[in-house]
Design a protein around this motif. Structure first.
Motif, short mmCIF file in Angstrom:
data_model
loop_
_atom_site.label_atom_id
_atom_site.label_comp_id
_atom_site.label_asym_id
_atom_site.label_seq_id
_atom_site.Cartn_x
_atom_site.Cartn_y
_atom_site.Cartn_z
N ASN A 98 74.78 20.06 5.95
CA ASN A 98 75.45 21.41 6.06
C ASN A 98 76.69 21.23 7.11
O ASN A 98 77.73 21.82 6.71
N LEU A 99 76.75 20.51 8.27
CA LEU A 99 77.73 20.25 9.13
C LEU A 99 79.04 19.61 8.29
O LEU A 99 80.22 19.98 8.12
N LEU A 100 78.63 18.48 7.18
CA LEU A 100 79.72 17.87 6.72
C LEU A 100 79.96 18.68 5.30
O LEU A 100 81.51 18.61 5.20
N LEU A 101 79.38 19.23 4.82
CA LEU A 101 79.89 20.42 3.61
C LEU A 101 80.66 21.08 4.16
O LEU A 101 81.60 21.61 3.61
N ARG A 195 82.14 17.24 -6.52
CA ARG A 195 81.57 15.96 -6.70
C ARG A 195 81.50 15.07 -5.33
O ARG A 195 80.58 14.40 -5.11
N ILE A 196 82.74 15.49 -4.44
CA ILE A 196 82.45 14.95 -3.15
C ILE A 196 81.33 15.47 -2.42
O ILE A 196 80.66 14.84 -1.88
N LYS A 197 80.97 16.70 -2.53
CA LYS A 197 79.71 17.26 -1.87
C LYS A 197 78.69 16.86 -2.24
O LYS A 197 77.57 16.37 -1.67
N ASP A 198 78.38 16.57 -3.62
CA ASP A 198 77.24 15.99 -4.23
C ASP A 198 77.08 14.61 -3.96
O ASP A 198 75.75 14.08 -3.45
N PHE A 202 74.01 12.86 -1.87
CA PHE A 202 73.28 11.74 -2.34
C PHE A 202 73.19 10.56 -1.30
O PHE A 202 72.18 9.87 -0.84
N ILE A 203 74.09 10.42 -0.65
CA ILE A 203 74.26 9.28 0.46
C ILE A 203 73.24 9.68 1.70
O ILE A 203 72.50 8.75 2.20
N LEU A 204 73.15 10.90 2.11
CA LEU A 204 72.34 11.32 3.32
C LEU A 204 70.83 11.18 2.57
O LEU A 204 70.05 10.50 3.53
#
Length: 211
Positions: A98-101, A195-198, A202-204
């Motif tokens: 949530n912080l990153l998004l 796409r960046i948010k997805d 995915f990475i997390l």
């Protein structure tokens, strides 16, 4: 009827301080960080330049006050103190996600902070050193919390988080200063941002071992 207490001087000070803080943003947006002089800020605010020293001590303190009031991570740290203290069962992965998004959304919209980050990476500055130290309070809050959840796993969440935060900053700045795509993704579109948010999600998930 009770007599009203005179608030003129107090209100004048508050209004002047607000004008000066807002003037920093206006100068930053129009002239960039190199334009943040006492003369430019005072002129934009329409007040005597001596009041910068009277109310803030120095122009550096004024600029730092402005930046801390606008900086996403400084504000997020205040909210995190409450959230992490009250909710011991909160998923650190979802919290970080949530912080990153939110960082993506906030930094994309905040052109003044985009210039601040450019300043931060362009030259050494006591002001930005102080702001960066304030941002690091989030690390001191979050990582001990996430360490408990990731205990026993061979995961360097600090390194992963560093790459994600820095990557978000760079992608937004790249989009704002060039007309090109990045890895064939058009970040000026909602589809590109999603796409960046997805990818962040995915990475997390991969980092935490979530399927």
């Amino acid at each position: 009827m009770a007599r009203k207490t005179y608030q003129g001087e107090k209100n004048d000070k508050s209004r002047t301080m607000t004008k000066l803080i807002q003037a920093v943003g206006a100068v930053l947006e129009k002239k960039g960080y190199t334009g943040l002089s006492i003369a430019n800020i005072a002129s934009t605010a329409g007040v005597d330049r001596k009041l910068i020293s009277v109310y803030f001590g120095s122009v550096d303190n004024l600029i730092e006050t402005y930046i801390k009031g606008k900086d996403y991570w400084v504000e997020a740290t205040i909210a995190a103190e409450e959230t992490l203290a009250k909710a011991s069962g909160t998923s650190s992965r979802l919290f970080l996600e949530n912080l990153l998004l939110e960082q993506i959304d906030q930094f994309t919209l905040n052109e003044e902070m985009q210039k601040v980050v450019l300043w931060q990476i362009s030259e050494k500055s006591d002001i930005m050193s102080h702001v960066t130290q304030t941002r690091e309070k989030m690390s001191a809050l979050f990582f001990p919390y996430s360490d408990k959840e990731l205990a026993g796993k061979d995961v360097d969440l600090r390194a992963v988080s560093s790459l994600l935060v820095a990557g978000i900053y760079y992608l937004v700045l790249h989009t704002k200063t060039t007309d090109s795509t990045f890895c064939e993704i058009n970040l000026t579109t909602e589809e590109g941002i999603n796409r960046i948010k997805d990818a962040v999600k995915f990475i997390l998930k991969q980092t935490y071992g979530v399927k």
